[in-house]
Write a protein that holds these residues in place. Structure first.
Motif, PDB file in Angstrom:
ATOM      1  N   SER A  31       0.832  -1.004  -0.109  1.00 55.41           N
ATOM      2  CA  SER A  31      -0.084  -0.016  -0.178  1.00 55.41           C
ATOM      3  C   SER A  31       0.678   1.429  -0.119  1.00 55.41           C
ATOM      4  O   SER A  31       1.706   1.306   0.793  1.00 55.41           O
ATOM      5  CB  SER A  31      -0.822   0.311   1.273  1.00 55.41           C
ATOM      6  OG  SER A  31      -1.648   1.075   1.079  1.00 55.41           O
ATOM      7  N   LYS A  47       1.113   2.028  -7.150  1.00 53.79           N
ATOM      8  CA  LYS A  47       0.576   1.268  -8.121  1.00 53.79           C
ATOM      9  C   LYS A  47      -0.667   2.112  -8.853  1.00 53.79           C
ATOM     10  O   LYS A  47      -0.729   2.424 -10.079  1.00 53.79           O
ATOM     11  CB  LYS A  47      -0.228   0.051  -7.441  1.00 53.79           C
ATOM     12  CG  LYS A  47       0.807  -0.843  -6.642  1.00 53.79           C
ATOM     13  CD  LYS A  47       0.107  -2.028  -6.143  1.00 53.79           C
ATOM     14  CE  LYS A  47      -0.689  -1.974  -5.053  1.00 53.79           C
ATOM     15  NZ  LYS A  47      -0.351  -1.132  -3.812  1.00 53.79           N
ATOM     16  N   SER A  71      -1.066   5.520  -8.722  1.00 57.71           N
ATOM     17  CA  SER A  71      -0.584   6.651  -9.381  1.00 57.71           C
ATOM     18  C   SER A  71      -0.022   6.221 -10.891  1.00 57.71           C
ATOM     19  O   SER A  71      -0.199   6.985 -11.814  1.00 57.71           O
ATOM     20  CB  SER A  71       0.605   7.279  -8.610  1.00 57.71           C
ATOM     21  OG  SER A  71       0.047   7.366  -7.123  1.00 57.71           O
TER      22      SER A  71
END
Ligand SMILES: Nc1ncnc2c1ncn2[C@@H]1O[C@H](COP(=O)(O)OP(=O)(O)OP(=O)(O)O)[C@@H](O)[C@H]1O
Ligand SMILES: [Mg+2]
Length: 235
Positions: free
Chosen positions: A42, A46, A48
């Protein structure tokens, strides 16, 4: 043929005056009809990166080429057209329009195109069959299960015959068994229609099923099991 070529792409967000780097000098390429996943913890960048590839956002530096077009060189209007023609999107929460039926949701991206009504109807019928929802075209999203909603979202993403479908956590709101069915469905569509899928996901089932896994950490792409490199090319 190369379908996606990402070169030295960086992106920072601004929180007040402070830049927050989200994607750092990422480079990779993917061939036609690939089935690939951006993995990573997290906050690793990813979503973005997926948004940059999806032309929903522009990088601070670097270039993104999709099906031979350098999208950074397109002005707003041309970029919007390019996105409609070449890209499809599947979101974690499906983003279906509640007031529209299944068939209307699938047909939605086609209304902006030049196809006539008969061709649109034919495409919708084909997609309903392809995702296993024939007979449910008149339902509304709230009258469907989560897995069925995701099928509608996938059919909608494919409606305009994109080259590349980008899907952010497409299995995250599904149980394991339904997630497995959705993965199998996307794989079938990738094989049969030659469309590429690029996912952002933590889901080990999806990661295990991908041809290529691109690992992100703190916005940087990592080669599996290797030290950091600024560029990774996947043939
Ligand atoms: N709009 C924003 N403004 C400021 N910072 C942001 C914004 N969106 C994301 N970030 C930051 O950018 C970094 C990457 O976020 P991103 O959403 O791309 O991660 P992710 O890998 O998709 O995470 P997750 O698995 O939780 O969805 C994080 O540090 C995040 O806090
Ligand atoms: Mg995310």
């Amino acid at each position: 043929m190369t379908m996606l070529n990402v070169r030295h792409v960086s992106k920072s967000y601004r929180l007040g005056r402070v830049p927050v780097p989200a994607v750092r000098n990422v480079g990779f390429s993917l061939p036609d009809a690939s089935f690939s996943v951006l993995a990573g913890p997290s906050g690793s960048g990813k979503t973005s990166l997926l948004n940059l590839i999806g032309c929903l956002d522009r990088p601070d530096s670097g270039s993104i080429e999709i099906a031979g077009t350098d999208v950074g060189k397109l002005a707003e209007k041309a970029l919007t057209d390019f996105r409609r023609q070449h890209l499809g999107f599947v979101f974690q929460n499906f983003n279906l329009l509640a007031a529209l039926t299944v068939a209307e949701n699938i047909a939605y991206p086609l209304q902006l195109g030049k196809q006539g009504r008969a061709a649109r109807r034919e495409r919708v019928a084909f997609l309903l069959e392809a995702v296993g929802l024939a007979g449910k075209e008149g339902r509304r999203p709230q009258e469907l299960s989560g897995g069925e909603r995701q099928r509608v979202a996938i059919a909608r993403a494919l409606a305009a015959r994109p080259r590349l479908v980008l899907a952010d956590e497409p299995t995250a709101s599904l149980d394991r068994a339904t997630g497995a069915q959705i993965i199998a469905l996307m794989r079938k569509l990738q094989r049969e229609q030659g469309v590429s899928f690029l996912f952002a996901s933590h889901d080990s089932a999806l990661i295990d099923s991908a041809d290529t896994v691109l690992h992100l950490r703190d916005g940087t792409l990592q080669a599996a099991g290797e030290t950091l490199r600024d560029e990774r090319v996947v043939a």
